[in-house]
Design a protein around this motif. Structure first.
Motif, mmCIF file in Angstrom:
data_model
loop_
_atom_site.group_PDB
_atom_site.id
_atom_site.type_symbol
_atom_site.label_atom_id
_atom_site.label_comp_id
_atom_site.label_asym_id
_atom_site.label_seq_id
_atom_site.Cartn_x
_atom_site.Cartn_y
_atom_site.Cartn_z
ATOM 1 N N LYS A 127 0.834 -1.201 0.000
ATOM 2 C CA LYS A 127 0.000 0.000 0.000
ATOM 3 C C LYS A 127 0.872 1.256 0.000
ATOM 4 C CE LYS A 127 -4.496 0.940 1.802
ATOM 5 N NZ LYS A 127 -5.485 0.670 2.830
ATOM 6 N N GLN A 128 2.069 1.138 0.568
ATOM 7 C CA GLN A 128 3.021 2.252 0.593
ATOM 8 C C GLN A 128 3.952 2.236 -0.623
ATOM 9 O OE1 GLN A 128 4.735 2.940 4.705
ATOM 10 N NE2 GLN A 128 3.693 0.974 5.056
ATOM 11 N N GLN A 129 3.723 1.286 -1.519
ATOM 12 C CA GLN A 129 4.510 1.098 -2.735
ATOM 13 C C GLN A 129 5.984 0.858 -2.430
ATOM 14 O OE1 GLN A 129 3.654 4.229 -5.532
ATOM 15 N NE2 GLN A 129 1.542 3.554 -5.762
ATOM 16 N N LYS A 130 6.232 0.114 -1.369
ATOM 17 C CA LYS A 130 7.592 -0.293 -0.991
ATOM 18 C C LYS A 130 7.700 -1.769 -1.324
ATOM 19 C CE LYS A 130 8.274 3.382 2.244
ATOM 20 N NZ LYS A 130 8.828 3.813 3.493
ATOM 21 N N TRP A 131 8.038 -2.025 -2.592
ATOM 22 C CA TRP A 131 7.946 -3.361 -3.162
ATOM 23 C C TRP A 131 8.942 -4.338 -2.546
ATOM 24 C CZ3 TRP A 131 3.484 -2.572 -4.882
ATOM 25 C CH2 TRP A 131 3.150 -1.408 -5.592
ATOM 26 N N LYS A 153 6.548 -8.198 -9.667
ATOM 27 C CA LYS A 153 6.243 -7.580 -10.960
ATOM 28 C C LYS A 153 6.297 -6.057 -10.845
ATOM 29 C CE LYS A 153 2.552 -7.037 -14.300
ATOM 30 N NZ LYS A 153 1.120 -6.983 -14.404
ATOM 31 N N LYS A 154 5.724 -5.510 -9.782
ATOM 32 C CA LYS A 154 5.720 -4.054 -9.599
ATOM 33 C C LYS A 154 7.150 -3.532 -9.398
ATOM 34 C CE LYS A 154 2.411 -1.868 -9.555
ATOM 35 N NZ LYS A 154 1.728 -1.213 -10.669
ATOM 36 N N LEU A 155 7.963 -4.280 -8.674
ATOM 37 C CA LEU A 155 9.362 -3.876 -8.485
ATOM 38 C C LEU A 155 10.084 -3.865 -9.827
ATOM 39 C CD1 LEU A 155 11.729 -3.136 -6.622
ATOM 40 C CD2 LEU A 155 12.144 -5.597 -6.347
ATOM 41 N N GLN A 156 9.855 -4.887 -10.637
ATOM 42 C CA GLN A 156 10.484 -4.963 -11.958
ATOM 43 C C GLN A 156 10.027 -3.796 -12.842
ATOM 44 O OE1 GLN A 156 12.910 -7.185 -12.748
ATOM 45 N NE2 GLN A 156 13.193 -5.965 -14.589
ATOM 46 N N GLU A 157 8.741 -3.489 -12.804
ATOM 47 C CA GLU A 157 8.221 -2.361 -13.585
ATOM 48 C C GLU A 157 8.863 -1.054 -13.141
ATOM 49 O OE1 GLU A 157 3.974 -2.402 -13.126
ATOM 50 O OE2 GLU A 157 3.719 -4.159 -14.419
ATOM 51 N N GLU A 158 9.027 -0.909 -11.832
ATOM 52 C CA GLU A 158 9.640 0.307 -11.306
ATOM 53 C C GLU A 158 11.097 0.423 -11.763
ATOM 54 O OE1 GLU A 158 10.656 1.142 -6.917
ATOM 55 O OE2 GLU A 158 8.642 1.969 -7.207
ATOM 56 N N LYS A 159 11.806 -0.694 -11.744
ATOM 57 C CA LYS A 159 13.196 -0.684 -12.203
ATOM 58 C C LYS A 159 13.269 -0.358 -13.693
ATOM 59 C CE LYS A 159 15.186 -3.734 -8.744
ATOM 60 N NZ LYS A 159 15.837 -5.029 -8.471
ATOM 61 N N ASN A 160 12.365 -0.942 -14.489
ATOM 62 C CA ASN A 160 12.339 -0.648 -15.928
ATOM 63 C C ASN A 160 12.008 0.816 -16.176
ATOM 64 O OD1 ASN A 160 12.963 -3.275 -16.568
ATOM 65 N ND2 ASN A 160 10.846 -3.886 -16.913
ATOM 66 N N LYS A 161 11.093 1.348 -15.405
ATOM 67 C CA LYS A 161 10.709 2.756 -15.544
ATOM 68 C C LYS A 161 11.889 3.663 -15.202
ATOM 69 C CE LYS A 161 7.183 6.000 -13.976
ATOM 70 N NZ LYS A 161 6.056 6.212 -13.072
ATOM 71 N N ASP A 162 12.633 3.293 -14.148
ATOM 72 C CA ASP A 162 13.806 4.082 -13.775
ATOM 73 C C ASP A 162 14.849 4.065 -14.886
ATOM 74 O OD1 ASP A 162 12.678 4.726 -11.349
ATOM 75 O OD2 ASP A 162 13.821 3.248 -10.196
ATOM 76 N N LYS A 163 15.010 2.916 -15.538
ATOM 77 C CA LYS A 163 15.967 2.820 -16.641
ATOM 78 C C LYS A 163 15.547 3.717 -17.796
ATOM 79 C CE LYS A 163 17.585 -1.873 -15.811
ATOM 80 N NZ LYS A 163 17.584 -3.256 -16.326
ATOM 81 N N GLN A 164 14.242 3.781 -18.070
ATOM 82 C CA GLN A 164 13.745 4.590 -19.178
ATOM 83 C C GLN A 164 13.823 6.078 -18.874
ATOM 84 O OE1 GLN A 164 9.812 3.157 -19.947
ATOM 85 N NE2 GLN A 164 10.524 1.289 -20.945
ATOM 86 N N ASN A 165 13.795 6.440 -17.610
ATOM 87 C CA ASN A 165 13.800 7.850 -17.223
ATOM 88 C C ASN A 165 15.180 8.323 -16.780
ATOM 89 O OD1 ASN A 165 11.061 8.022 -17.711
ATOM 90 N ND2 ASN A 165 10.503 7.530 -15.613
#
Length: 196
Positions: A102-106, A135-147
């Motif tokens: 809920k705190q988005q601390k994956w 999955k959410k942690l992986q998405e966050e890591k991918n998003k960080d790479k893109q940004n």
């Protein structure tokens, strides 16, 4: 002196029995308030019994329902420490994982779900939540790479890129798409190994 010791021991036993009765009563009253959706009253009652693993767990549930994930997290941590039964510990860790999500601390959520699965390995709901958090942690890591900052992207563009050799094609990966190896790794991470 010998007679005083048993009387003192009886007073301690009776005192601890009274505390257990008070905790039971506070939990019952908290449960009634929780069912009546009076979460503020439920929190007050459960707080009176937070030294009991059931009271701490229920206190976490009430905080969670009030969208106070940080307070819920603290209560679930206490409940997992106080609980003696592996099933009760697993429930506390499961809900702790939910409060972290809920705190988005994956990463914290992943760790809590893993702790839950160590105690009750066949809990499908916890396995599902673990896979979701991964999955959410992986998405966050991918998003960080893109940004990446623009200057890092410029540096990468200035470096000579290797050209694929003739006859070889480089697979093109769409943004947000996971290749087969990554998907298999995610599935493997979700699998719980049973004790031999």
């Amino acid at each position: 002196m010998k007679r005083l010791l048993p009387l003192t021991f009886c007073a301690l036993v009776l005192g601890s029995g009274t505390q257990a009765q008070q905790a039971d009563r506070a939990i019952r009253e908290g449960n009634a308030a929780y069912r009546a959706k009076d979460l503020s009253k439920a929190i007050q009652r459960y707080a009176q019994a937070q030294a009991d693993p059931r009271g701490a767990f229920n206190l976490g549930n009430a905080h969670y329902r009030l969208d106070s994930a940080a307070d819920a997290q603290h209560s679930y941590e206490a409940a997992s420490s106080l609980a003696k039964d592996p099933a009760a510990q697993a429930r506390a860790f499961h809900n702790l994982g939910n409060s972290w999500m809920k705190q988005q601390k994956w990463e914290e959520a992943i760790n809590a779900y893993k702790q839950s699965l160590k105690r009750v390995p066949d809990d499908d709901e916890t396995r599902y939540n673990l896979a979701y958090a991964q999955k959410k942690l992986q998405e966050e890591k991918n998003k960080d790479k893109q940004n990446k900052p623009q200057d890092q992207q410029d540096q990468q563009q200035q470096q000579p890129q290797q050209q694929p050799q003739q006859g070889q094609q480089q697979p093109q990966k769409q943004p947000g798409q996971i290749d087969k190896q990554d998907a298999q790794r995610m599935l493997d991470a979700c699998t719980v190994k049973e004790a031999a």
